[in-house]
Design a protein around this motif. Sequence first.
Motif, PDB file in Angstrom:
ATOM      1  N   ASN A 321       0.846  -1.248  -0.042  1.00 41.66           N
ATOM      2  CA  ASN A 321       0.021   0.077  -0.043  1.00 41.66           C
ATOM      3  C   ASN A 321       0.858   1.318   0.036  1.00 41.66           C
ATOM      4  OD1 ASN A 321      -2.511   1.491   0.050  1.00 41.66           O
ATOM      5  ND2 ASN A 321      -2.528   1.454   2.224  1.00 41.66           N
ATOM      6  N   ARG A 322       0.293   2.157  -0.588  1.00 37.97           N
ATOM      7  CA  ARG A 322       0.973   3.660  -0.617  1.00 37.97           C
ATOM      8  C   ARG A 322       2.356   3.800  -1.168  1.00 37.97           C
ATOM      9  NH1 ARG A 322      -0.976   4.920   5.701  1.00 37.97           N
ATOM     10  NH2 ARG A 322      -3.141   5.082   5.258  1.00 37.97           N
ATOM     11  N   LEU A 323       2.470   2.999  -2.282  1.00 37.82           N
ATOM     12  CA  LEU A 323       3.842   3.060  -2.767  1.00 37.82           C
ATOM     13  C   LEU A 323       3.795   4.493  -3.749  1.00 37.82           C
ATOM     14  CD1 LEU A 323       4.130   0.180  -2.413  1.00 37.82           C
ATOM     15  CD2 LEU A 323       5.004   0.015  -4.937  1.00 37.82           C
ATOM     16  N   PRO A 324       4.918   5.458  -3.351  1.00 36.34           N
ATOM     17  CA  PRO A 324       5.310   6.536  -3.622  1.00 36.34           C
ATOM     18  C   PRO A 324       5.593   6.539  -5.457  1.00 36.34           C
ATOM     19  CG  PRO A 324       7.203   5.974  -2.364  1.00 36.34           C
ATOM     20  CD  PRO A 324       5.992   4.833  -2.375  1.00 36.34           C
ATOM     21  N   SER A 325       5.267   7.569  -5.835  1.00 40.54           N
ATOM     22  CA  SER A 325       5.380   7.322  -7.624  1.00 40.54           C
ATOM     23  C   SER A 325       6.825   7.743  -8.056  1.00 40.54           C
ATOM     24  CB  SER A 325       4.462   8.194  -8.222  1.00 40.54           C
ATOM     25  OG  SER A 325       4.456   9.647  -7.681  1.00 40.54           O
ATOM     26  N   GLY A 326       7.523   8.517  -7.191  1.00 43.33           N
ATOM     27  CA  GLY A 326       8.875   9.024  -7.117  1.00 43.33           C
ATOM     28  C   GLY A 326       9.909   7.993  -7.034  1.00 43.33           C
ATOM     29  N   GLY A 327       9.635   6.759  -6.488  1.00 43.15           N
ATOM     30  CA  GLY A 327      10.610   5.666  -6.325  1.00 43.15           C
ATOM     31  C   GLY A 327      11.523   5.819  -5.236  1.00 43.15           C
ATOM     32  N   ALA A 328      10.923   6.475  -4.206  1.00 41.01           N
ATOM     33  CA  ALA A 328      11.788   6.810  -2.986  1.00 41.01           C
ATOM     34  C   ALA A 328      11.477   5.830  -1.989  1.00 41.01           C
ATOM     35  CB  ALA A 328      11.362   8.440  -2.430  1.00 41.01           C
ATOM     36  N   LEU A 329      11.602   4.549  -2.231  1.00 44.54           N
ATOM     37  CA  LEU A 329      11.571   3.257  -1.497  1.00 44.54           C
ATOM     38  C   LEU A 329      12.462   3.055  -0.580  1.00 44.54           C
ATOM     39  CD1 LEU A 329      10.029   1.090  -4.236  1.00 44.54           C
ATOM     40  CD2 LEU A 329       8.670   2.386  -2.658  1.00 44.54           C
ATOM     41  N   GLY A 343       4.942 -13.166  -4.188  1.00 44.52           N
ATOM     42  CA  GLY A 343       4.723 -11.967  -4.872  1.00 44.52           C
ATOM     43  C   GLY A 343       3.770 -11.456  -4.251  1.00 44.52           C
ATOM     44  N   VAL A 344       3.720 -10.020  -4.341  1.00 43.96           N
ATOM     45  CA  VAL A 344       2.504  -8.981  -4.099  1.00 43.96           C
ATOM     46  C   VAL A 344       1.747  -9.171  -5.159  1.00 43.96           C
ATOM     47  CG1 VAL A 344       2.472  -6.676  -3.995  1.00 43.96           C
ATOM     48  CG2 VAL A 344       4.315  -7.514  -2.957  1.00 43.96           C
ATOM     49  N   ASP A 345       0.517  -9.373  -4.575  1.00 49.21           N
ATOM     50  CA  ASP A 345      -0.734  -9.415  -5.376  1.00 49.21           C
ATOM     51  C   ASP A 345      -1.462  -8.225  -5.998  1.00 49.21           C
ATOM     52  OD1 ASP A 345      -1.479 -12.668  -4.898  1.00 49.21           O
ATOM     53  OD2 ASP A 345      -0.948 -11.809  -2.950  1.00 49.21           O
ATOM     54  N   ILE A 346      -1.297  -7.103  -5.321  1.00 50.50           N
ATOM     55  CA  ILE A 346      -1.756  -5.538  -5.800  1.00 50.50           C
ATOM     56  C   ILE A 346      -1.188  -4.671  -5.070  1.00 50.50           C
ATOM     57  CG2 ILE A 346      -3.808  -4.680  -5.862  1.00 50.50           C
ATOM     58  CD1 ILE A 346      -5.582  -7.042  -5.020  1.00 50.50           C
ATOM     59  N   VAL A 347      -0.561  -3.757  -5.909  1.00 43.12           N
ATOM     60  CA  VAL A 347      -0.034  -2.413  -5.453  1.00 43.12           C
ATOM     61  C   VAL A 347      -0.922  -1.380  -5.455  1.00 43.12           C
ATOM     62  CG1 VAL A 347       2.060  -0.986  -6.069  1.00 43.12           C
ATOM     63  CG2 VAL A 347       2.269  -3.542  -6.157  1.00 43.12           C
ATOM     64  N   PHE A 348      -0.850  -0.759  -4.388  1.00 43.43           N
ATOM     65  CA  PHE A 348      -1.754   0.741  -4.428  1.00 43.43           C
ATOM     66  C   PHE A 348      -0.934   1.727  -4.284  1.00 43.43           C
ATOM     67  CE2 PHE A 348      -5.007  -2.395  -2.942  1.00 43.43           C
ATOM     68  CZ  PHE A 348      -6.256  -1.653  -3.277  1.00 43.43           C
ATOM     69  N   PRO A 349      -0.854   2.851  -5.420  1.00 45.51           N
ATOM     70  CA  PRO A 349      -0.241   3.936  -5.201  1.00 45.51           C
ATOM     71  C   PRO A 349      -0.539   4.841  -4.168  1.00 45.51           C
ATOM     72  CG  PRO A 349      -1.637   4.257  -6.916  1.00 45.51           C
ATOM     73  CD  PRO A 349      -1.806   2.595  -6.285  1.00 45.51           C
ATOM     74  N   ASP A 350       0.318   5.519  -3.815  1.00 41.01           N
ATOM     75  CA  ASP A 350       0.295   6.835  -2.865  1.00 41.01           C
ATOM     76  C   ASP A 350      -0.457   7.967  -3.343  1.00 41.01           C
ATOM     77  OD1 ASP A 350       0.266   8.240  -0.557  1.00 41.01           O
ATOM     78  OD2 ASP A 350       2.263   8.743  -0.667  1.00 41.01           O
ATOM     79  N   ASP A 351      -1.659   8.193  -3.052  1.00 44.88           N
ATOM     80  CA  ASP A 351      -2.457   9.165  -3.428  1.00 44.88           C
ATOM     81  C   ASP A 351      -2.876  10.093  -2.492  1.00 44.88           C
ATOM     82  OD1 ASP A 351      -4.260  10.917  -4.813  1.00 44.88           O
ATOM     83  OD2 ASP A 351      -5.084   9.423  -6.317  1.00 44.88           O
ATOM     84  N   GLY A 352      -2.321  10.998  -1.757  1.00 42.49           N
ATOM     85  CA  GLY A 352      -2.649  11.838  -0.559  1.00 42.49           C
ATOM     86  C   GLY A 352      -4.040  12.525  -1.014  1.00 42.49           C
ATOM     87  N   LYS A 353      -3.848  13.330  -2.102  1.00 38.95           N
ATOM     88  CA  LYS A 353      -4.958  14.265  -2.436  1.00 38.95           C
ATOM     89  C   LYS A 353      -6.374  13.228  -2.604  1.00 38.95           C
ATOM     90  CE  LYS A 353      -6.473  17.219  -6.239  1.00 38.95           C
ATOM     91  NZ  LYS A 353      -6.165  18.000  -7.588  1.00 38.95           N
TER      92      LYS A 353
END
Length: 419
Positions: A321-329, A343-353
């Motif tokens: 969950n909340r994977l940042p789009s900038g790649g700062a992992l 494996g990870v089944d589903i990835v949710f991007p970070d979308d604070g807005k």
Amino acid sequence: MNAPFQARAGLRDPFTAFVCDDATADMLRPVAVEHGWSPEKVNKGGLRNAVQSLSVSASPNILFVDLSESADPLNDINALAEVCEPGTIVIAAGQVNDVRLYRDLVASGIHDYLLKPFTVDQLRDTFAHAQAILSGPRGEAAADKPHVMTTVIGVRGGVGASTIATSLAWLLGEKAHRSTALLDLDVHFGTGALALDLEPGRGLTDAIENPSRIDGLFIERAMVRANERLSVLSAEAPIHQPLITDGTAFFQLQEEMKNAFESTVIDLPRHMLIQYPHMVHDAHVAVVVSELTLAATRDTIRVLAWLKSNAPQTKVLVLANRLPSGGALEISRKDFEQSIERGVDIVFPDDGKSAAQAAKLGKPLAEVATGKLAQPFTQLTNMVLSHASEDGSEVETKGAAASKSVMSGLKSMLAKKAA
């Protein structure tokens, strides 16, 4: 009282009314005759008489109650719920023109609230809708839609498990058209009701304190309705008040929800895995919510190992969950998957807005999600329903297991971080 429960046919009267004035009674009787109901079932006395009568007799399929003489309509409706059997469709009428009262009454379980003076056509429309619910294909739907139970577990606090649980419950109701219960078991700090702009009520704490009271009627009275297909059982117990239980209440709640709903989503705090391991035994799917950090990786490993040992029959989905789009992992997805050996089944991007907008509107995140954030929610719903319908085979994972052991993978990442 009414939806999501289906009224049971049989010995119940089809219709009963309790009114406060002759004008309302005179309007009701001919409409009742049009529907094939006895006009003698229109009684005087309003809600107080309704409570007294139903405490000693079976509830009808459709109940009309007049709240005109009630000083506190919401509390009086709750008193009615104490004596009204599950499945009864309640239609209320009153003189208070207040949108908040209307919302509170509907949330408490009534089907509709008619503002007096109402017309004969309004009355006919309301009764027609109530009859449509009673005669709807609920039995066939239940056969086509066997109950699906899903637990959502956050491996650490703050990874967004409650957000995922609330959204999944909403999606199962709105998109999959299933009557759904959301059971938020964080008794002191749960956010299930808060995320849906609801007052949690005392239902969950009452259940924990008095497990013997839990039955279909209790569930119907205690659940707070978010919409036509989604009901919530949550709590905000005082933080100075520890709730001690052996877990009996939780088991009974699960059993009653199986009978009353087509889907159940349990927001399960991770510490409850230790105290009440039976909470996952009946779950078709366990959704494990994590993030790509070292601490979350360690705890994902431990939770997955616990599920494998204690609930081997449960299908497991891993969400990043909340994977940042900038790649700062903190760690990469590849290292994360190697460490957890699947494996990870589903990835949710970070979308604070979108998250902020959902919080402001009092809506689940899935309802306001668009674009890249909406797709994972759809994927999650589809996977939960498909896995729940499969046999006991294990969920497929992406990629082969890493050659390193779980803990050696973590040590490797820690070494890289130190370097």
